[in-house]
Design an enzyme around this catalytic site. Structure first.
Site, mmCIF file in Angstrom:
data_model
loop_
_atom_site.group_PDB
_atom_site.id
_atom_site.type_symbol
_atom_site.label_atom_id
_atom_site.label_comp_id
_atom_site.label_asym_id
_atom_site.label_seq_id
_atom_site.Cartn_x
_atom_site.Cartn_y
_atom_site.Cartn_z
ATOM 1 N N ASP A 78 -55.565 -70.443 57.195
ATOM 2 C CA ASP A 78 -55.803 -70.105 55.786
ATOM 3 C C ASP A 78 -56.886 -69.041 55.630
ATOM 4 O O ASP A 78 -57.694 -68.814 56.538
ATOM 5 C CB ASP A 78 -56.188 -71.357 54.984
ATOM 6 C CG ASP A 78 -57.478 -71.992 55.464
ATOM 7 O OD1 ASP A 78 -57.682 -72.084 56.696
ATOM 8 O OD2 ASP A 78 -58.302 -72.402 54.620
ATOM 9 N N GLU A 139 -59.250 -74.657 56.370
ATOM 10 C CA GLU A 139 -60.628 -74.566 56.874
ATOM 11 C C GLU A 139 -61.575 -74.111 55.781
ATOM 12 O O GLU A 139 -62.700 -74.565 55.664
ATOM 13 C CB GLU A 139 -60.680 -73.594 58.066
ATOM 14 C CG GLU A 139 -61.967 -73.672 58.878
ATOM 15 C CD GLU A 139 -63.067 -72.711 58.419
ATOM 16 O OE1 GLU A 139 -64.192 -72.818 58.918
ATOM 17 O OE2 GLU A 139 -62.801 -71.845 57.541
HETATM 18 ZN ZN LIG Z 1 -63.047 -68.825 59.312
#
Ligand SMILES: [Zn+2]
Length: 373
Positions: A78, A139
């Site tokens: 992401d 993340e």
């Molecule tokens: Zn990163």
């Protein structure tokens, strides 16, 4: 040993696939398609129920021999916003975006390195450590993918996350992080008719904020008041205000001490206003975001990376960070994981760049770390 041209092509293709947090499916599809010809086993875990992503974390297995050690390689799919319609621009020494979006080198540079390494090992018969590539989701929204990863799918005891700036930095030590929210429940009243009946939660919040020390409190400890929201209308003495804060420290004890001191101050302030109106209240809620990491310098993975860097006429040194990464959760789950830079710079901004020399160097270093002769 790696194919730089192919790795750069992979990177450029990856950044052009939109994948803001929770929308990582297209990136996973690309990865699976790209390595399909090698017939490697892979699995998605069931973390999507908890992360809210379209997909789970993707684990790809590239085994060499059951006699060999197994290492996790990890990066995340992401990106932060604005990350839609990224147009990479190739400059002499770096890649950048057209400055209308981020570039997404965070962390597609890490992904491209991992894919290139898997492809190189799949094509050449070079003995290598067994690889478990843990490609995570979410993340950027609190390390959610790594937090809810199904660690039973991994047997590695060491790992490398590729999610930092320069490959001369090997992050081996990082702080714990807690979020905490202070909620002030004041007493609402009409601001023009009977303001004396109210207790302004905003005014009390100002009193609280003045008591909290922020910034770099100690060398290894920071505190930030990041967000404040309160009040319901301009003509109402505000009833509720929330103060959202974060504390990070390499020392657990310091976090406890500081939070206890804040609690004591809050109790004093609460007592003062409760005397005026019993309905007044202050509460504090704490949430652990991630635990600290501190990998011993003699750990196998650190030694191997330093040696591999040397072999590539490069100096990679263990360093401390003030930030958190997926590595924090791998460590929490018993995998000694370090974070190596990939060449990304100014990430989370529209000026984000990928320094090509460092990108290639990072890949060579990880490759040589895994070669087993
Ligand atoms: Zn990163």
């Amino acid at each position: 040993m790696i194919n730089k041209k192919r790795m750069l092509k992979t990177f450029l293709e990856l950044v052009q696939i939109d994948s803001e947090s929770r929308k990582e499916k297209k990136v996973a599809d690309y990865i699976i398609k790209k390595i399909a010809k090698y017939k490697l086993p892979y699995k998605f875990d069931k973390s999507k129920k908890k992360t809210g992503s379209e997909i789970g974390n993707l684990i790809i297995y590239k085994k060499f021999s059951s006699k060999n050690k197994t290492i996790v390689l990890s990066s995340h799919m992401d990106t932060v916003v604005p990350g839609l319609g990224i147009k990479p621009i190739i400059k002499k020494n770096h890649i950048q975006s057209d400055e209308n979006t981020i570039l997404g080198a965070d962390d597609k540079s890490g992904l491209a390195i991992i894919l290139e390494i898997i492809e190189t090992f799949a094509e050449k018969k070079i003995p290598h450590l067994n690889i478990e590539a843990a490609i995570t989701t979410c993340e950027e929204i609190g390390l959610l993918g790594a937090k809810f990863l199904d660690y039973k799918l991994l047997k590695s005891k060491s790992g490398i996350v590729l999610d930092s700036t320069s490959p001369d930095r090997l992050v081996v030590k990082g702080p714990s992080s807690d979020y905490f929210t202070i909620t002030v429940t004041g007493i609402e009243a009409h601001s023009g008719i009977n303001p004396e009946k109210g207790i302004s939660s905003i005014k009390v919040s100002a009193e609280i904020i003045n008591k909290i020390k922020t910034g770099k409190i100690f060398k290894d400890t920071t505190l930030n008041i990041g967000k404040i929201k309160g009040g319901s209308a301009i003509n109402i003495v505000p009833g509720k205000t929330e103060i959202q804060c974060e504390i990070r420290s390499h020392r657990e004890k310091i976090i406890n001490n500081i939070l206890n001191k804040i609690k004591t101050d809050l109790m004093k302030i609460e007592k003062k206003y409760k005397k005026i109106n019993k309905g007044f209240m202050i509460t504090m809620k704490k949430e652990r975001i991630y635990d600290s990491i501190d990998i011993p310098k003699n750990e196998m993975i650190i030694q191997r990376i330093i040696a591999a860097a040397k072999k590539n006429n490069f100096k990679t040194l263990p360093v401390e960070t003030g930030g958190g990464a997926d590595a924090n959760f791998f460590v929490k789950n018993g995998i000694n994981t370090v974070n190596l830079g990939t060449g990304m710079r100014e990430f989370h901004t529209k000026k984000e760049k990928l320094i090509l020399k460092e990108f290639y160097k990072a890949a060579e270093i990880v490759f040589d770390t895994l070669v087993d002769i």
